[in-house]
Enzyme design. Structure first.
Site, short mmCIF file in Angstrom:
data_model
loop_
_atom_site.label_atom_id
_atom_site.label_comp_id
_atom_site.label_asym_id
_atom_site.label_seq_id
_atom_site.Cartn_x
_atom_site.Cartn_y
_atom_site.Cartn_z
N TRP A 135 0.79 -1.23 0.00
CA TRP A 135 0.00 0.00 0.00
C TRP A 135 0.82 1.27 0.00
O TRP A 135 0.29 2.35 -0.24
CB TRP A 135 -0.90 0.02 1.25
CG TRP A 135 -0.14 -0.35 2.48
CD1 TRP A 135 -0.06 -1.58 3.06
CD2 TRP A 135 0.73 0.50 3.25
NE1 TRP A 135 0.78 -1.56 4.15
CE2 TRP A 135 1.28 -0.28 4.28
CE3 TRP A 135 1.08 1.86 3.16
CZ2 TRP A 135 2.18 0.22 5.23
CZ3 TRP A 135 1.97 2.37 4.10
CH2 TRP A 135 2.51 1.56 5.12
N LYS A 159 -2.91 -8.43 -7.18
CA LYS A 159 -3.58 -8.43 -5.88
C LYS A 159 -2.98 -7.26 -5.11
O LYS A 159 -1.84 -7.31 -4.66
CB LYS A 159 -3.34 -9.72 -5.10
CG LYS A 159 -4.06 -9.71 -3.73
CD LYS A 159 -3.67 -10.89 -2.86
CE LYS A 159 -4.48 -10.91 -1.57
NZ LYS A 159 -4.32 -9.67 -0.75
N HIS A 160 -3.74 -6.19 -4.98
CA HIS A 160 -3.23 -5.02 -4.29
C HIS A 160 -3.57 -5.11 -2.81
O HIS A 160 -4.46 -5.87 -2.39
CB HIS A 160 -3.83 -3.74 -4.89
CG HIS A 160 -2.87 -2.60 -4.92
ND1 HIS A 160 -1.80 -2.49 -4.05
CD2 HIS A 160 -2.81 -1.47 -5.70
CE1 HIS A 160 -1.14 -1.38 -4.32
NE2 HIS A 160 -1.72 -0.74 -5.30
N GLY A 211 6.96 -6.65 -0.26
CA GLY A 211 6.39 -6.75 1.07
C GLY A 211 7.44 -7.07 2.11
O GLY A 211 8.63 -6.82 1.91
N GLU A 233 10.89 -8.20 -3.62
CA GLU A 233 11.43 -6.92 -3.17
C GLU A 233 10.88 -6.72 -1.77
O GLU A 233 9.70 -6.40 -1.60
CB GLU A 233 11.03 -5.79 -4.13
CG GLU A 233 11.84 -4.52 -3.92
CD GLU A 233 11.31 -3.64 -2.81
OE1 GLU A 233 11.90 -3.69 -1.70
OE2 GLU A 233 10.32 -2.94 -3.02
N LEU A 234 11.75 -6.92 -0.76
CA LEU A 234 11.27 -7.02 0.61
C LEU A 234 11.72 -5.83 1.46
O LEU A 234 12.19 -4.84 0.94
CB LEU A 234 11.74 -8.35 1.21
CG LEU A 234 11.42 -9.58 0.32
CD1 LEU A 234 11.98 -10.85 0.93
CD2 LEU A 234 9.92 -9.70 0.07
N CYS A 267 10.28 1.12 2.02
CA CYS A 267 11.25 0.04 2.22
C CYS A 267 12.68 0.56 2.12
O CYS A 267 13.56 0.11 2.85
CB CYS A 267 11.01 -1.08 1.21
SG CYS A 267 11.03 -0.54 -0.51
#
Length: 461
Positions: A135, A159-160, A211, A233-234, A267
């Site tokens: 988000w 899937k948002h 996430g 991508e964390l 992030c």
């Protein structure tokens, strides 16, 4: 079944409801996948030039929707409106860059074989790429993976995050109005259980997630169990190093921006500030003053630099990390208390005496909390910066650009390093990390080739 389940979006600045949406049924989900697959089978044969033309049109259509899209993002996740406008401009820039460079990056390559003869390397689309997106950058996160995969000739499903559902649906509308074939991109209103079933579906050929590290492990295991390519991508706990020869005024300015931009919910935000002993006190004094001066309030008011956190539970988690850090020896220099009143606001906070064993040192603090860490010298600062399970980004402040460059290239164990600056993303440069920050790259031409079949066509001598 998920027939009767709903999603309710909440304005984090007020705590009030924005909209309610209904999950789709399993049969509707399967129909969407089938339609996307059918659209892909036609799109894959479009020329690179035709794909680029459509992507360029998407960029222009995004600009046409700039006001509506920006206001919706701010209402759904709370970032200052001016930063939502910046995000829309970045999305348009990604489309423009991809349309310009895609036909070059993805064109066939002719090879002279080492053993004689010739060959062709061709980058063929593979199918539907399923993206699970967060988000914090409601439009950018989608555009970042969707546009390059559409350029590569793939289909895209999204899937948002549920709290930015409206943005996901608006982006789908924009894509269609820009003449992207219907069903080639689809925003899916689905549950986590339905998401797991998508990963198993035979038509899904790749999965990408932005996430947390926990989510990355979960989705990564599910995708690789199906032998499907995955890009992760964390999160991260980026260290920004301030060396003895740094321009302190510049370092303070960029470090404050790096910590509070996007309400601190990024992030690749600057999170740990590692300052050498010789300039520690000078930096700390100026940094704390500048952080105290940050204007926090209604994100629709241009006078404010920071808005609320995106959700109440996120604010509670952040505050708990601050409290536990203090219990283990950290000292609060400013902030550190939950703001009273409407909305999910959290004050700009600075922690001193941050050491290993504290959440402020070990974990990602996803909000406007800065961790100050003292280093003996340059070598110690580099050690502390790399003393993390994460490895997404980082920064170095030094007037000796050559020295800073060598530290970045040879010693910093992260995917991205900013020298005398703070940056989020640029479509020209690769975006991604190492260690618990994930793997794979987006942007810079690399993203276009993550989900393609790099095919070798060889001719005899």
């Amino acid at each position: 079944m998920t027939k009767d389940k709903t999603i309710t979006t909440i304005n984090p600045a007020t705590g009030e409801k924005i909209e309610t949406y209904h999950y789709i049924t399993d049969s509707e989900l399967n129909s969407n996948i089938e339609k996307c697959q059918k659209a892909f089978l036609e799109w894959r044969h479009e020329t690179l030039e035709k794909r680029a033309e459509v992507i360029n049109a998407i960029g222009k259509k995004i600009v046409e929707y700039k006001d509506e899209l920006s206001e919706l993002m701010t209402k759904e996740m709370g970032k200052p409106l001016s930063q939502s406008y910046d995000e829309v401009e970045l999305c348009a820039g990604i489309c423009e860059y991809t349309a310009k460079t895609g036909p070059i990056e993805l064109k066939d390559e002719n090879k002279e074989l080492a053993l004689g003869g010739k060959g062709i390397v061709t980058y063929s689309p593979i199918g539907i790429i399923y993206g699970i997106q967060p988000w914090n950058y409601p439009s950018y996160q989608v555009i970042r993976y969707a546009i390059v995969n559409l350029m590569a000739g793939n289909g895209v499903l999204l899937k948002h995050a549920s709290n930015v559902t409206g943005t996901g649906l608006l982006l789908e509308k924009i894509f269609i109005e820009a003449s992207l074939p219907k069903n080639l991109f689809k925003t899916l209103l689905i549950s986590h259980d339905q998401s797991d079933e998508i990963i198993k579906h035979k038509s899904i050929r790749g999965v990408t997630l932005t996430g947390s590290s926990k989510a990355g492990r979960n989705i990564g295991q599910k995708a690789t169990a199906e032998l499907k390519k995955v890009v992760l991508e964390l999160g991260s706990n980026d260290a920004y190093i301030v060396l003895e020869d740094a321009d302190i005024e510049l370092a303070v300015e960029k470090c404050v921006l790096g910590r509070i931009y996007n309400n601190g919910e990024t992030c690749i935000a600057a999170k740990r500030f590692v300052i050498v002993d010789a300039v520690y006190d000078k930096f700390k004094e100026a940094f704390v003053k500048a952080m105290k001066d940050v204007k926090v309030g209604n994100p629709l008011d241009d006078n404010n630099e920071m808005g609320p956190m995106a959700r109440e539970d996120l604010r509670e988690t952040l505050h708990d990390q601050v409290i536990k850090s203090v219990e283990k020896g950290a000292k609060i220099l400013c902030g550190g208390t939950i703001t009273e009143g409407k909305g999910y606001y959290y004050p700009v906070t600075v922690l001193d005496d941050v050491k290993p064993g504290q959440p402020a040192y070990d974990d990602e603090l996803f909000g406007p909390v800065a961790s100050l860490i003292k280093a003996k010298d340059t070598e110690d600062a580099m050690r502390i910066a790399n003393d993390s399970r994460f490895g997404l980004g980082g920064g170095i402040f030094s007037k000796d650009e050559e020295k800073a460059t060598k530290l970045a290239q040879d010693y910093f164990d992260t995917g991205m390093i900013f020298i005398n600056s703070f940056g989020i993303a640029d479509p020209v440069m690769p975006f991604g990390g190492v260690k618990d920050s994930g793997f794979g790259r987006e942007h810079g031409g690399f993203g276009m080739k993550e989900f393609v079949n790099i095919k070798a066509v060889t001719f005899s001598k």
